[in-house]
Design a protein around this motif. Structure first.
Motif, short mmCIF file in Angstrom:
data_model
loop_
_atom_site.label_atom_id
_atom_site.label_comp_id
_atom_site.label_asym_id
_atom_site.label_seq_id
_atom_site.Cartn_x
_atom_site.Cartn_y
_atom_site.Cartn_z
N LYS A 1 -3.80 -2.01 -20.78
CA LYS A 1 -3.03 -2.16 -19.55
C LYS A 1 -1.64 -1.54 -19.65
N VAL A 2 -1.21 -0.93 -18.55
CA VAL A 2 0.15 -0.40 -18.43
C VAL A 2 0.83 -1.13 -17.28
N ASN A 3 1.98 -1.74 -17.56
CA ASN A 3 2.77 -2.39 -16.53
C ASN A 3 3.90 -1.47 -16.12
N VAL A 4 4.00 -1.22 -14.82
CA VAL A 4 5.02 -0.33 -14.27
C VAL A 4 5.88 -1.14 -13.30
N TRP A 5 7.19 -1.16 -13.54
CA TRP A 5 8.13 -1.82 -12.64
C TRP A 5 8.94 -0.77 -11.90
N GLY A 6 9.14 -0.99 -10.61
CA GLY A 6 9.92 -0.06 -9.81
C GLY A 6 10.24 -0.65 -8.46
N PRO A 7 10.99 0.08 -7.65
CA PRO A 7 11.35 -0.41 -6.32
C PRO A 7 10.13 -0.56 -5.42
N ALA A 8 10.29 -1.35 -4.37
CA ALA A 8 9.24 -1.48 -3.37
C ALA A 8 8.88 -0.09 -2.84
N GLY A 9 7.59 0.17 -2.72
CA GLY A 9 7.11 1.47 -2.26
C GLY A 9 6.50 2.30 -3.37
N LEU A 10 6.77 1.93 -4.62
CA LEU A 10 6.18 2.68 -5.74
C LEU A 10 4.67 2.53 -5.76
N ASP A 11 4.17 1.39 -5.30
CA ASP A 11 2.72 1.20 -5.26
C ASP A 11 2.06 2.20 -4.32
N VAL B 1 -3.61 0.16 -14.53
CA VAL B 1 -2.20 0.23 -14.18
C VAL B 1 -1.85 -0.86 -13.17
N ALA B 2 -0.82 -1.64 -13.49
CA ALA B 2 -0.32 -2.69 -12.58
C ALA B 2 1.11 -2.32 -12.17
N ILE B 3 1.35 -2.26 -10.86
CA ILE B 3 2.67 -1.94 -10.32
C ILE B 3 3.37 -3.23 -9.92
N HIS B 4 4.59 -3.42 -10.40
CA HIS B 4 5.38 -4.61 -10.10
C HIS B 4 6.67 -4.20 -9.41
N VAL B 5 7.13 -5.02 -8.48
CA VAL B 5 8.35 -4.71 -7.72
C VAL B 5 9.57 -5.29 -8.41
N ILE B 6 10.58 -4.44 -8.62
CA ILE B 6 11.87 -4.92 -9.11
C ILE B 6 12.65 -5.50 -7.94
N ASP B 7 13.21 -6.69 -8.15
CA ASP B 7 14.12 -7.23 -7.13
C ASP B 7 15.40 -7.69 -7.84
N ASN B 8 15.82 -8.90 -7.66
CA ASN B 8 17.07 -9.35 -8.27
C ASN B 8 16.86 -10.21 -9.51
N ASP B 9 15.62 -10.49 -9.86
CA ASP B 9 15.33 -11.43 -10.94
C ASP B 9 15.15 -10.72 -12.27
N ASP B 10 15.55 -11.38 -13.35
CA ASP B 10 15.30 -10.86 -14.68
C ASP B 10 13.79 -10.79 -14.94
N ILE B 11 13.42 -9.85 -15.77
CA ILE B 11 12.03 -9.63 -16.14
C ILE B 11 11.90 -9.88 -17.63
N LYS B 12 11.04 -10.80 -18.04
CA LYS B 12 10.82 -11.06 -19.46
C LYS B 12 9.50 -10.43 -19.86
N LEU B 13 9.58 -9.45 -20.73
CA LEU B 13 8.39 -8.76 -21.20
C LEU B 13 7.68 -9.58 -22.26
N ASP B 14 6.40 -9.26 -22.48
CA ASP B 14 5.62 -9.98 -23.48
C ASP B 14 6.21 -9.83 -24.88
N THR B 15 6.96 -8.77 -25.09
CA THR B 15 7.58 -8.51 -26.39
C THR B 15 8.82 -9.36 -26.63
N GLY B 16 9.26 -10.13 -25.63
CA GLY B 16 10.46 -10.93 -25.75
C GLY B 16 11.70 -10.24 -25.24
N ILE B 17 11.59 -8.96 -24.93
CA ILE B 17 12.71 -8.20 -24.37
C ILE B 17 12.93 -8.67 -22.93
N VAL B 18 14.20 -8.88 -22.57
CA VAL B 18 14.56 -9.29 -21.22
C VAL B 18 15.20 -8.10 -20.51
N VAL B 19 14.75 -7.84 -19.29
CA VAL B 19 15.26 -6.72 -18.50
C VAL B 19 15.96 -7.30 -17.27
#
Length: 285
Positions: free
Chosen positions: A89-99, A129-147
């Motif tokens: 699986k590939v997780n892709v984060w981006g603005p609304a409309g990237l999907d 491929v899974a597309i996720h929308v970036i908004d105002n919330d922090d994103i915690k990756l499975d690796t423990g990295i916080v975005v």
């Protein structure tokens, strides 16, 4: 260095390329050995391979905003990774409309994708491929990295994001495309490196003359939507970052301006380690 670094794969501001020019924006971030692609301008696939990345191992991609020089090659990268053996699986984060971009890309490649599934036994790329929308919330990756995302000022677009990646040891901030904003100081506070977009003020008139598009709208866009190198330097100093890297350079391919000109442009505002971006530069954290 191999466990914590950022590689600037494409450092040119804007989508056009010309003989001798650098490539549009793309980056490879590695934190604790975990690799993340940040932006996918034209040339990202070649840039990743040149860094020694096995494309089949791509798992995480972030797109800062929907200008073509930041996501034009996302589809091409993921399809090429698939042909190189991607089956996870590939997780892709981006603005609304990237999907919508991604759905249209795989629709345009339907014949090829289905042929390769039937003829070569590949898994269905569309299901990987899974597309996720970036908004105002922090994103915690499975690796423990916080975005942490922060909206920037890059009119006429609204959903444009600076991104802060934090592991247990390191913090890396990408400004994304933006006019200079005061909130970047707190956002980038004490980061190990700030990768900030930059324009060389003295070189803009020559660039406009060289482009010759017959309109002042482009200059107006630069001035309201991007950051001069000296302003980026002031932000870095106020934020107390450990290193400053200038990228998304405007201009990046004028032979009359060298790295010394960029360094001179920030010397009154920044005294720390400076990296003037060029394609393929690898910065240790």
């Amino acid at each position: 260095m191999d466990n914590n670094f950022v590689a600037l794969l494409g450092t040119k501001g804007g989508p056009a390329i010309r003989p001798g020019s650098s490539m549009p924006t793309s980056n490879l971030l590695c934190l604790n050995g975990h690799k993340i692609v940040v932006d996918c301008g034209l040339g990202v696939t070649r840039g990743l391979v040149d860094q020694g990345l096995q494309l089949k191992d791509i798992s995480t991609v972030f797109i800062t905003h929907l200008h073509s020089d930041h996501y034009l090659e996302l589809g091409g990268l993921l399809h090429t990774a698939w042909t190189a053996g991607l089956k996870t699986k590939v997780n892709v984060w981006g603005p609304a409309g990237l999907d919508q971009y991604w759905n249209n890309f795989v629709a345009s490649m339907k014949s090829d994708i289905e042929t390769r599934i039937d003829d070569e036994g590949r898994p269905d790329l569309r299901k990987l491929v899974a597309i996720h929308v970036i908004d105002n919330d922090d994103i915690k990756l499975d690796t423990g990295i916080v975005v942490a995302p922060m909206r920037t000022e890059h009119p006429p677009l609204v959903d444009c994001f600076a991104l802060k990646f934090t592991s247990d040891e390191k913090t890396v901030v990408f400004s994304g495309d933006t006019a200079p904003i005061a909130t970047m100081v707190d956002f980038a506070k004490d980061a190990d490196v700030l990768i900030h977009e930059a324009m060389l003020e003295s070189a803009l008139p020559a660039l406009m003359a060289r482009i010759g598009n017959g309109s002042e709208k482009l200059m107006a866009h630069w001035l309201r939507s991007h950051t001069f190198a000296h302003d980026a330097a002031q932000i870095a100093t106020s934020a107390g970052v450990k290193q400053l890297a200038l990228s998304h350079l405007i201009p990046s391919d004028d032979p009359d301006y060298s790295q010394d000109d960029w360094a001179n442009g920030v010397t009154d505002h920044w005294s720390g380690p400076l990296h003037v971006g060029f394609d393929g530069i690898k910065i240790a954290l």
